[in-house]
Design a protein around this motif. Structure first.
Motif, PDB file in Angstrom:
ATOM      1  N   ASP A   1      18.054   2.784  -6.405  1.00  0.00           N
ATOM      2  CA  ASP A   1      19.275   3.133  -5.695  1.00  0.00           C
ATOM      3  C   ASP A   1      19.781   4.473  -6.210  1.00  0.00           C
ATOM      4  O   ASP A   1      19.119   5.120  -7.045  1.00  0.00           O
ATOM      5  CB  ASP A   1      20.345   2.042  -5.843  1.00  0.00           C
ATOM      6  CG  ASP A   1      20.712   1.749  -7.300  1.00  0.00           C
ATOM      7  OD1 ASP A   1      20.382   2.582  -8.178  1.00  0.00           O
ATOM      8  OD2 ASP A   1      21.324   0.700  -7.568  1.00  0.00           O
TER       9      ASP A   1
ATOM     10  N   ARG B   1      14.887   3.256   2.080  1.00  0.00           N
ATOM     11  CA  ARG B   1      15.602   1.982   2.129  1.00  0.00           C
ATOM     12  C   ARG B   1      17.099   2.189   1.894  1.00  0.00           C
ATOM     13  O   ARG B   1      17.923   1.456   2.438  1.00  0.00           O
ATOM     14  CB  ARG B   1      15.015   1.024   1.077  1.00  0.00           C
ATOM     15  CG  ARG B   1      15.708  -0.322   0.958  1.00  0.00           C
ATOM     16  CD  ARG B   1      15.007  -1.207  -0.060  1.00  0.00           C
ATOM     17  NE  ARG B   1      14.684  -0.495  -1.292  1.00  0.00           N
ATOM     18  CZ  ARG B   1      15.559  -0.223  -2.253  1.00  0.00           C
ATOM     19  NH1 ARG B   1      16.821  -0.600  -2.114  1.00  0.00           N
ATOM     20  NH2 ARG B   1      15.191   0.415  -3.338  1.00  0.00           N
ATOM     21  N   TRP B   2      17.461   3.204   1.090  1.00  0.00           N
ATOM     22  CA  TRP B   2      18.874   3.418   0.787  1.00  0.00           C
ATOM     23  C   TRP B   2      19.341   4.857   0.984  1.00  0.00           C
ATOM     24  O   TRP B   2      20.544   5.133   0.938  1.00  0.00           O
ATOM     25  CB  TRP B   2      19.190   2.998  -0.655  1.00  0.00           C
ATOM     26  CG  TRP B   2      18.389   3.699  -1.719  1.00  0.00           C
ATOM     27  CD1 TRP B   2      17.201   3.297  -2.246  1.00  0.00           C
ATOM     28  CD2 TRP B   2      18.711   4.926  -2.379  1.00  0.00           C
ATOM     29  NE1 TRP B   2      16.760   4.193  -3.194  1.00  0.00           N
ATOM     30  CE2 TRP B   2      17.682   5.199  -3.306  1.00  0.00           C
ATOM     31  CE3 TRP B   2      19.784   5.813  -2.293  1.00  0.00           C
ATOM     32  CZ2 TRP B   2      17.679   6.323  -4.113  1.00  0.00           C
ATOM     33  CZ3 TRP B   2      19.784   6.937  -3.104  1.00  0.00           C
ATOM     34  CH2 TRP B   2      18.736   7.185  -4.003  1.00  0.00           C
TER      35      TRP B   2
END
Length: 324
Positions: free
Chosen positions: A98, A131-132
């Protein structure tokens, strides 16, 4: 019951409730910390060897990691040959879980618009995951770009070289596509936005739009260098810096005194190279035409209004006020 007694009882109950909640919080805090430690996603990372690299990623990014791994294998062979380096052995590529993980690995102070970074001194590449993060789902260009940074770091022994050279080599060698490059460069020259090469050192503080132009300009400067002096001289420049020679001195050494006028010569080359593209930008000329037509329309309206006012004044002078 008297009001003051009722208020005191309510105050006592509120205090007791706060005490109970505080005790519950203190008792459950260690359990919460342990649960967080057990669920730390970085502990679940897969670590696998891909050629000379160790690729690290979370299983949630497996599909993306497979594409990254394929590029590592393909790019390693090509870049070893192009830069005459023995291998990338000891290098790592990490796909961050992340934004916090990315910032931890990058050391902070990284622009929000960046998709990845390389730390050649640590043989490390850190990437954001689609994905983020808002990054391209095809990582080929990004991976190649960062691998080039590792390769140039090996040649320079991690001595600093200017941003225009390091990023220009990375963009040019990786084959990244950055929009309509000739039109963007032509527009920059027409609007006076073309920078001196040393101004590109502020790249990480630029806006995303400003950075896009900086990358294009860095790439074009490297193309000019190779056209002027040859690719072999470019490699010699990196090796000379790797021996500890200051960049400007190394540049003069391998080009026989070419550093002093390089910036101006590059700008003159860019004007000749990209100047003609501006007239090919149909959209630009359409908008220029619209603006000109709008300006002409406003001017005609003003002239018409002035003629009407002048006619009224003339009629009043000749015939006077009919109500007088």
């Amino acid at each position: 019951m008297p009001f003051h007694r009722l208020s005191a009882r309510r105050s006592g109950l509120a205090g007791l409730l706060r005490t109970i909640l505080l005790l519950i919080f203190l008792l459950t805090l260690p359990l919460a910390v342990q649960a967080q430690e057990r669920s730390n996603p970085v502990e679940d990372f897969v670590r696998q060897r891909v050629g000379d690299f160790v690729l690290e990623y979370h299983p949630a990014d497996e599909a993306y990691a497979n594409q990254v791994g394929a590029t590592l294998l393909m790019g390693s062979a090509r870049l070893r040959k192009d830069f005459s380096i023995p291998s990338f052995r000891g290098s790592r590529l990490v796909i961050a879980w992340d934004s916090y993980h990315f910032e931890e690995l990058s050391g902070g102070h990284f622009p929000h618009w960046g998709a990845a970074l390389a730390r050649p001194e640590d043989r490390l590449i850190v990437m954001k995951s689609p994905r983020w993060a808002n990054v391209m789902r095809n990582p080929t260009g990004t991976v190649m770009h960062e691998m080039v940074h590792l390769a140039t770091g090996m040649l320079t022994n991690n001595h600093r070289i200017p941003i225009w050279l390091s990023e220009g080599i990375a963009v040019e060698e990786s084959g990244e596509v950055r929009g309509d490059s000739p039109i963007s460069m032509a527009t920059a020259m027409t609007s006076g936005a073309l920078m001196d090469l040393w101004e590109l050192d502020g790249l990480h503080g630029f806006s995303s739009e400003h950075a896009g132009l900086a990358y294009l300009q860095a790439e074009s400067a490297v193309i000019f260098f190779k056209e002027r002096y040859g690719r072999f001289t470019l490699i010699q420049l990196l090796l000379e810096v790797g021996r500890g020679t200051p960049f400007e001195q190394a540049f003069d050494h391998v080009t026989a005194g070419g550093w002093y006028g390089f910036n101006q010569e590059y700008k003159e080359w860019a004007r000749k190279r990209f100047g003609g593209y501006f007239i090919q930008d149909l959209n630009t000329w359409i908008w220029v035409g619209i603006v000109l037509l709008a300006g002409v329309a406003v001017l005609l309206r003003k002239l018409r209004a002035r003629r009407i006012v002048a006619r009224w004044e003339e009629e009043e002078r000749l015939y006077g006020d009919p109500e007088a």
